[in-house]
Design an enzyme around this catalytic site. Structure first.
Site, mmCIF file in Angstrom:
data_model
loop_
_atom_site.group_PDB
_atom_site.id
_atom_site.type_symbol
_atom_site.label_atom_id
_atom_site.label_comp_id
_atom_site.label_asym_id
_atom_site.label_seq_id
_atom_site.Cartn_x
_atom_site.Cartn_y
_atom_site.Cartn_z
ATOM 1 N N ASP A 1 42.935 45.466 38.870
ATOM 2 C CA ASP A 1 43.097 44.142 39.473
ATOM 3 C C ASP A 1 41.938 43.835 40.417
ATOM 4 O O ASP A 1 41.651 44.597 41.350
ATOM 5 C CB ASP A 1 44.426 44.087 40.229
ATOM 6 C CG ASP A 1 44.749 42.702 40.729
ATOM 7 O OD1 ASP A 1 44.145 42.287 41.741
ATOM 8 O OD2 ASP A 1 45.593 42.022 40.115
ATOM 9 N N ARG A 2 41.299 42.724 40.174
ATOM 10 C CA ARG A 2 40.107 42.349 40.923
ATOM 11 C C ARG A 2 40.427 41.955 42.365
ATOM 12 O O ARG A 2 39.741 42.340 43.315
ATOM 13 C CB ARG A 2 39.377 41.190 40.227
ATOM 14 C CG ARG A 2 38.628 41.567 38.955
ATOM 15 C CD ARG A 2 39.472 42.088 37.821
ATOM 16 N NE ARG A 2 40.448 41.094 37.358
ATOM 17 C CZ ARG A 2 41.502 41.377 36.577
ATOM 18 N NH1 ARG A 2 41.746 42.621 36.195
ATOM 19 N NH2 ARG A 2 42.325 40.427 36.193
ATOM 20 N N THR A 3 41.501 41.193 42.541
ATOM 21 C CA THR A 3 41.884 40.764 43.889
ATOM 22 C C THR A 3 42.330 41.955 44.733
ATOM 23 O O THR A 3 41.966 42.058 45.908
ATOM 24 C CB THR A 3 43.001 39.708 43.823
ATOM 25 O OG1 THR A 3 42.471 38.505 43.255
ATOM 26 C CG2 THR A 3 43.548 39.384 45.206
ATOM 27 N N CYS B 1 37.452 35.569 33.501
ATOM 28 C CA CYS B 1 38.084 35.976 34.756
ATOM 29 C C CYS B 1 37.134 35.568 35.874
ATOM 30 O O CYS B 1 36.013 36.093 35.960
ATOM 31 C CB CYS B 1 38.338 37.479 34.803
ATOM 32 S SG CYS B 1 38.986 38.028 36.409
ATOM 33 N N ASN B 2 37.564 34.636 36.689
ATOM 34 C CA ASN B 2 36.708 34.145 37.766
ATOM 35 C C ASN B 2 36.464 35.208 38.830
ATOM 36 O O ASN B 2 35.334 35.396 39.286
ATOM 37 C CB ASN B 2 37.349 32.909 38.408
ATOM 38 C CG ASN B 2 37.354 31.707 37.493
ATOM 39 O OD1 ASN B 2 36.452 30.880 37.511
ATOM 40 N ND2 ASN B 2 38.388 31.593 36.669
ATOM 41 N N THR B 3 37.511 35.931 39.212
ATOM 42 C CA THR B 3 37.377 36.907 40.288
ATOM 43 C C THR B 3 36.422 38.037 39.914
ATOM 44 O O THR B 3 35.686 38.549 40.760
ATOM 45 C CB THR B 3 38.753 37.482 40.680
ATOM 46 O OG1 THR B 3 39.699 36.416 40.797
ATOM 47 C CG2 THR B 3 38.678 38.208 42.011
ATOM 48 N N ALA B 4 36.408 38.387 38.631
ATOM 49 C CA ALA B 4 35.504 39.444 38.168
ATOM 50 C C ALA B 4 34.038 39.056 38.310
ATOM 51 O O ALA B 4 33.154 39.921 38.290
ATOM 52 C CB ALA B 4 35.808 39.795 36.718
ATOM 53 N N THR C 1 42.359 32.802 42.920
ATOM 54 C CA THR C 1 42.998 33.943 43.583
ATOM 55 C C THR C 1 42.421 34.160 44.977
ATOM 56 O O THR C 1 41.327 33.677 45.308
ATOM 57 C CB THR C 1 42.781 35.229 42.770
ATOM 58 O OG1 THR C 1 41.373 35.530 42.754
ATOM 59 C CG2 THR C 1 43.304 35.093 41.350
ATOM 60 N N LYS D 1 51.186 36.039 35.088
ATOM 61 C CA LYS D 1 50.640 37.306 34.603
ATOM 62 C C LYS D 1 51.743 38.297 34.206
ATOM 63 O O LYS D 1 51.547 39.111 33.302
ATOM 64 C CB LYS D 1 49.743 37.943 35.679
ATOM 65 C CG LYS D 1 48.328 37.373 35.744
ATOM 66 C CD LYS D 1 47.524 38.098 36.797
ATOM 67 C CE LYS D 1 46.067 37.647 36.842
ATOM 68 N NZ LYS D 1 45.310 38.083 35.652
ATOM 69 N N CYS E 1 40.823 29.921 38.342
ATOM 70 C CA CYS E 1 41.460 31.165 37.904
ATOM 71 C C CYS E 1 41.873 30.901 36.471
ATOM 72 O O CYS E 1 42.427 29.829 36.175
ATOM 73 C CB CYS E 1 42.671 31.517 38.765
ATOM 74 S SG CYS E 1 43.660 32.863 38.050
#
Length: 230
Positions: free
Chosen positions: A47-49, A82-85, A126, A165, A195
């Site tokens: 999990d990136r967050t 995936c934006n956070t990645a 996120t 998710k 996201c």
């Protein structure tokens, strides 16, 4: 025509959403005119967050592992829904010669091309995307400022994302509809679905006067531009 490699699984439904949007935006008249795509659906990427909050394992080695697999498939371009990645984008680009299409840069490009003047731009994303300033850093270089949501709205967005998710779509839709009405009340005139779970929820809200930029769709359009027309 170029071959596209997708680092997927973050999450699987968001990856499917990108794939379908690429298909829909490709002006193919028969099967053979569609873009060849290799998807490495790798849900085991941490999990990136959680990582950006200091609560989990780094996704970076897993992202690099995915890139290595896609390199062996001789893809011409890379992207990841995936934006956070994208916090790791600079490091990923340094490790491969394959051009990497950024979902953030694709979104900014579309917003700038619109030549619209917005008073209040919001980012539906996120906590990790905010912690890593993933959009803020890129947008502010072009003089585009994002106005963060209050804590209550941001938590509700996170709840809707993670509820989706875990497979509870009806509950996620309900949560998102509720928080979206609060966002409207805050006077935003532009929103970025930053996201890749958010665009899956967008069809369930009522139409409003707010301009919404679907980052997944804009990534799909950029992929079509480079792989189909490039």
């Amino acid at each position: 025509m170029k071959r596209l490699g997708i680092i997927g699984g973050m999450g699987p439904e968001a990856t499917s959403d990108l794939f379908l949007k690429i298909i829909r935006h490709t002006p193919a008249k028969k099967d053979q005119e569609h873009i060849p795509i290799i998807i490495d659906n790798y849900p085991q990427i941490p999990d990136r967050t959680a990582f950006l909050k200091g609560l989990g394992e780094s996704p970076l080695p897993y992202l690099l592992e995915s890139i290595r697999r896609l390199e062996k498939c001789n893809v011409d371009y890379l992207c990841m829904p995936c934006n956070t990645a994208h916090y790791f984008l600079d490091e990923l680009r340094k490790t491969t010669k394959i051009p990497f299409i950024s979902i953030v840069e694709s979104t900014l490009e579309s917003l700038v091309k619109s030549k619209k003047s917005y008073n209040k731009i919001g980012l539906m994303a996120t906590d990790g995307t905010f912690i890593g300033k993933i959009y803020h850093r890129v947008f502010e270089k072009e003089g585009v400022n994002i106005v963060n949501f209050n804590t209550s709205i941001q938590q509700a967005i996170m709840d809707s994302i993670y509820t989706l998710k875990c497979g509870k779509k009806d509950e996620a839709v309900k949560l998102f509809i509720e928080v979206f009405s609060k966002i409207i009340d805050e006077g935003y005139d532009c929103l970025i679905a930053g996201c890749t779970e958010i665009p899956i929820l967008l069809p369930y809200i009522e139409k409003s006067s707010i301009d919404i930029y679907d980052a997944t769709e804009l990534l799909a359009l950029k992929a079509v531009e480079l792989c189909y027309r490039g």
